[in-house]
Design an enzyme around this catalytic site. Structure first.
Site: not given
Ligand code: P53
Length: 491
Positions: A197, A386
């Site tokens: 990301e 993801e």
């Molecule tokens: P969680 C937002 C902010 C930070 C990471 O998110 C994020 C996002 C959503 O796009 O992205 C990813 O755990 C990331 C993972 C993360 C997942 O989204 O806040 O690549 O590490 O756990 C889900 O519910």
């Protein structure tokens, strides 16, 4: 029919959210080790001690004051330090993946397990050998590793010694780490993603930043260094093994205009350029896009670009495009009263969609739209690395067994797999799918355990209490059927 014969089905985790074992076998710290747990409405923070020992709390991205040192405070809980103990349980967890029929597994290598402070010239052998055993075990189960090189865990030592990605020196440190991985795991790993990301540096300004020109200046400069680092890693990876397939990883929430007012259409388009295309274009096309000038200009950004950087970007384009997809957002130039808020979802509410317990818009059609527009733009193979639903789960005892009935998760996933099927039927070269948090793990955004994504339940709560035992949820059996029927049996 829709899914190609060799479609890659699996699941995804990251080292920092899954492994724990934060001080084991010579691993160095990273920032998330000192980040506390939060909730949907209560932000996570970092902790440290001033030179005189006074304990302090700071914002998640804050720099430490002069003379301070990182510290765990006794009254705080740090979920990533233990996480779900994947460091010790990975070989048992691989059995669960194999039982579901995984043909691939997305994981990340903890940079600070190999280079504890980031500046070492040679790697920590214990870290290197640990991941080798993991890859060998995956191969023995015919599971193809898909390996992220950097997933939000830059060694803390590099923040302390060089100030982090703001500093060009990070490029060389990262490339040395990647080179070690490509050499050590040659023949074991073929699919690599450089930086998870990567576009979060920009898009999170909407959620966590103050929106100042200075914050944009920092974000664009850090991103430039990450682009060059990623492009150099791609070049090295190809030189070491021409069989390597190296991709980018972009967070891809869909962005819609709220009305058909042309001003909204343009605003939504500009948002999409800023939050997603800017990074994808550099990494796939190997050059900054035309609209970069507008984006920089809007915040008076002066990018420091060194000789050779543009050549590196051009020579280090990725072989495939990967993205995360959870939700969509609405953009408008109008005043709206019906808004959504908290946990990385802001702006107008979309009346056509329903929202998760954490306020994320559930939008499978948005996934089809993403796949079709992204493939049309980039024309390289695509992987969804993801996707999933973070939700509360309840454990019930039935016939002396622990069960987790999670029809909401199955519904979410089914609809997204059907969206993938439609996109493939429309010509998109989608090659794989690794839902996020195939096993429950620590949420990145909130630090919670109770925001669960997994097919496998982990007995662990938000205060660090639990056996860490694993239980199969109903969705486990659903995904097993999905995989073994190659996406045909979704009932
Ligand atoms: P969680 C937002 C902010 C930070 C990471 O998110 C994020 C996002 C959503 O796009 O992205 C990813 O755990 C990331 C993972 C993360 C997942 O989204 O806040 O690549 O590490 O756990 C889900 O519910």
């Amino acid at each position: 029919m829709a899914f190609p014969k060799d479609f890659m089905w699996g699941g995804a985790v990251s080292a920092g959210q899954y492994e724990g074992g934060w001080q084991e076998d010579g691993r160095g710290p990273c920032r998330m080790d000192y980040t506390t747990g939060g909730t949907r409405t209560k932000a996570r923070y970092v902790t440290y001690e001033l030179a005189d020992g006074t304990p302090m709390k700071g914002g998640r991205e804050d720099r430490l004051p002069q003379g301070a040192r990182w510290a765990s405070l006794p009254e705080c809980y740090y979920p990533n330090q233990v996480a779900v103990d994947g460091y010790h349980r990975i070989f048992d967890d691989i059995e669960l993946m194999a039982q579901m029929g995984f043909t691939c597994y997305r994981m990340s290598i903890g940079w600070s397990r190999l280079f504890p402070t980031g500046t070492e010239r040679t790697p920590n052998r214990e870290g290197v050998e640990y991941y080798r055993r993991v890859f060998e075990c995956l191969r023995a189960h015919n599971i193809e590793p898909v390996v992220t090189l950097l997933h939000f865990d830059t060694p803390l030592g590099l923040e302390e010694s060089c100030g982090g990605w703001e500093n060009r020196e990070l490029i060389d440190h990262f490339v040395r780490f990647c080179t070690t991985c490509f050499m050590e795991y040659k023949g074991l790993v073929r699919y690599w993603l450089t930086i998870n990301e990567i576009n979060n540096l920009l898009s999170l300004i909407d959620f966590m930043g103050d929106g100042s020109d200075t914050s944009y200046q920092h974000a664009y400069q850090q991103l430039h260094h990450q682009f060059v680092a990623s492009a150099k890693a791609v070049q090295v990876g190809h030189a070491i093994d021409s069989a390597n397939r190296i991709g980018c990883m972009i967070a891809s929430a869909a962005t819609y205009p709220h009305t058909c007012d042309p001003a909204d259409i343009l605003a939504a388009d500009h948002k999409r350029q800023e939050n997603a295309y800017y990074c994808g274009d550099v990494q796939v096309f190997g050059r900054y896009p035309t609209y970069a000038r507008r984006l920089w200009g809007e915040h008076d950004v002066e990018l420091a670009i060194a000789d050779g950087d543009m050549d590196d970007l051009a020579a280090g384009t990725v072989d495939f495009y990967t993205f995360s997809y959870y939700n969509s957002n609405v953009v408008t130039t109008h005043k709206v009263t019906d808004t959504v808020g908290g946990n990385f979802q802001v702006g107008a509410r979309n009346e056509y969609l329903t929202y998760s317990d954490w306020g994320w818009a559930m939008d499978p059609t948005g996934l089809q739209w993403q796949l079709e527009t992204l493939y049309d733009r980039y024309q390289v193979p695509i992987m969804i690395v993801e996707n999933g639903l973070g939700a509360f789960d309840e454990v019930v005892e039935e016939d002396g067994e622990k069960r987790i009935h999670d029809p909401y998760r199955i519904d979410y996933l089914r609809e997204h797999v059907q969206a993938m099927e439609r996109a493939i039927a429309n010509g998109v070269d989608l090659v794989g799918y690794t839902p996020w948090g195939w096993i429950d793990l620590v949420s990145m955004g909130t630090g919670e355990m109770r925001k669960r994504y997994g097919f496998v339940y982990v007995d662990m709560d938000d205060e660090g209490r639990g056996t860490l035992d694993r239980y199969r949820k109903d969705s486990f059996w659903w995904y097993q059927r999905c995989i073994t029927s190659n996406g045909k049996e979704l009932g």
